[in-house]
Design an enzyme around this catalytic site. Sequence first.
Site, short mmCIF file in Angstrom:
data_model
loop_
_atom_site.label_atom_id
_atom_site.label_comp_id
_atom_site.label_asym_id
_atom_site.label_seq_id
_atom_site.Cartn_x
_atom_site.Cartn_y
_atom_site.Cartn_z
N GLY A 342 66.27 19.74 2.66
CA GLY A 342 66.93 21.07 3.25
C GLY A 342 66.66 22.17 2.31
O GLY A 342 65.59 21.99 1.75
N SER A 343 67.43 23.06 2.44
CA SER A 343 67.01 24.54 1.43
C SER A 343 67.06 24.41 0.10
O SER A 343 66.69 25.22 -0.70
CB SER A 343 68.16 25.31 1.86
N THR A 344 67.40 23.04 -0.69
CA THR A 344 67.45 22.92 -2.01
C THR A 344 65.90 22.85 -2.31
O THR A 344 65.44 22.93 -3.48
CB THR A 344 68.02 21.82 -2.49
N PHE A 345 65.06 22.53 -1.33
CA PHE A 345 63.75 22.46 -1.43
C PHE A 345 62.96 23.74 -1.60
O PHE A 345 61.73 23.78 -2.08
CB PHE A 345 62.93 21.57 -0.55
N LYS A 346 63.55 24.84 -1.04
CA LYS A 346 63.26 26.13 -1.35
C LYS A 346 62.59 26.32 -2.63
O LYS A 346 61.81 27.29 -2.74
CB LYS A 346 63.83 27.06 -0.42
#
Length: 754
Positions: A342-346
């Site tokens: 999810g968004s931690t990969f951003k």
Amino acid sequence: MAEKRNPERKNENIRRANRVIQTRSFVLMILMGVVMFALLFFRLFDLQITQHEELQSKAVSQQTRRTVVTASRGTIYDAAGNILAISSSAETIILSPLEIDNAVNDKEKPVSWTKDSLAAGLAEILGKEPSAIRKRMDNVKSQYEVIQLRADEDVAAKVREYVDENDIVGVHLVADTKRYYPYGSLAAQVIGFVGDDNTGLYGLEAYYEKELEGQSGLVISAKDQAENDMLYTYEQYFAAKNGGDLTLTLDTTIQYYLEKGMEAMIDKFSAANGASGIVMDVNTGGILAMASYPNYDLNDFLTVSDPALLSRISDEEGGFKLSDAQLTQWRNKALNDTYEPGSTFKILTLSAALEEGVVDKTTTVNCGGSVSISGYTIHCSNKNGHGLQTLMQSVGNSCNPAFINYGLRIGNEKFYEYMRSFGLMNTTGIDLGGEAVGVFAADNSFTQLDLACYAFGQNFTVTPLTLISAQAACVNGGYLHTPYLVERITDSDGNVTYRHDSTPVRQVISEQTSATVRECLEYVVSSGTGKNGQVAGYRIGGKTGTADKGQSGDVVVSFLCFAPADDPQVIMLITMDTPSRATGTYVSGGNMVAPTASSVMAEILPYLGIEPSYSAEELLGMDTTVPNVIGLTVDQAKEKLKDRALSYKIVGDGATITDQTPAGGAIIPGKSSVILYANAEKPTDKCVVPHLIGKTPSEANTSATAAGLLIRFSGTTGSESSSIRVLSQSIDEGTEVDAGTVITVQLGDTSVTD
């Protein structure tokens, strides 16, 4: 007549016949001799050559007794020298049914005991069934039947006393070692455990088996025909070589802080599939803590204690078995399991886009609430759209359309290259077994839709360990390190035989890019979706994550944070799999995991000696010591409290202070109120802790003060949002405590979405 006329001829014939007979006999004797020699030769060849080793082994077995001297397994220490795993003295209890049978049946030297009484006596000491021990005695040709592996010293002493008092023959106690884990369940999935043969089965115990096991010794003693030991002069001793000791990067204090926070989080949000957490030295890759839930006790690793796992066990065919539950609790989710980040990969998408120069801090992008890619519509968490945003704002808002835009600017080929360079496609190389590899689309079939989804962390999987290693590279100046647990290995003489080399694998992004990433991620915590990860006195950078699990509606929520934001020393990633949607808390990493990360970081950072830097307002709210004002006049007491920025409440109308709450010397939060008793009696009744969760800071303070209690705020204190509420309280409501007790509450912004 002819014979009579020629007697000499007759004699000649007789002599000739005798010679033939003699010749035949001689030849026959020679043939028989040759045959017998051949038979003897082949028999001797068979005995001395073909069966040499077998017969020699039998001879040695008949004439000697061999006793293995177990090597002491190496000790495992944490970074501070605390013992995590150690081998303590024990004794294995062995029966020799042959010796017992000979003794019982010896008419010349009758014994006072029987096989049944011996079995009953041993069973009582060892806590076993007498029938099981008695059955082992029936194998009268055996000299080695183990009835108790690695008995504790006190149990072994009782057996030895019983044997000596009753002149028992055929019961032997052999020195052995037993593995013991002083911290029980702490870091269970990392340390692992050993089996019945003292061989490592999981975790570090298995990975470093060769270094830990040592080399067993041997005692060879002679015995007579009656199986009795002969004089010690016939004994040979080959010393055992103890195993090496491991010193880890793991710190038991940090591990405790992490596990405590995660356990409270899982209980609060009823996570169906547990959680994982990693704390790492951002500049070396050294693992400071690693936790996985459900957990278990290393000293009793076969027992399943987690209620959720126990409830799933079924006797039905094909159902969830006890063995399945055991394997589940032994798994280290941080490296054995993969998930959609999810968004931690951003963080990685941002790093690649900045490094490639396709975006910078002046970049703006418009969010209308969704974006269409290859015929598919992908939504933002804000369905109405964020409108025009700067780069930093888009990161703070965790805006999916913005990151899709950044991913498309990078392009398929370059984006895939960065995923490889960040180490996502392979195992990290950590010194633990069972590391999984994520699932990705093949580079030759990596479509634009794949790129759009990957850019905000969906449609592929990674392990938490792989992800935090890549995230550390994004904020430490761009250097990818191999995560590791063992700092050094020392042999039994104290010589260092191995020391970890923390040389980076490679530099993925530049120092300048990394600095910009840190700046953006600090904004996420100060003003964006990560506000609930704030820690008073520290600059924190971080990123929230909420990832769908297919079409089930379930999610994995997570939070990545590091500190200090301008000079990172420590980085932490916590994930929680499938939290309940019935807790009243909006399901997201920012609302569920960030507050836990805040409380854990608030304990870790001071412990590591990282100095806080408080604002003037924070300084006023810091803990202070209550002055002792008993015996002073009311005016003198007021002045003394004002000097400490403490407020007061006067009870009674006397001129002198006769008592106070809290007592002098107590540590309380700054700006708290002290109750002064002026010639009035101080109540002795207990105070009841009120319900504070869900209240605003002001409401919580009013409730606590009315109950005669003090309150300490932690968490999201640097926000002006009207949605700041108490997320948790250190003492449960309804608990009776002394007046003046301090209750710590965790504040969070309940309006955060991700």
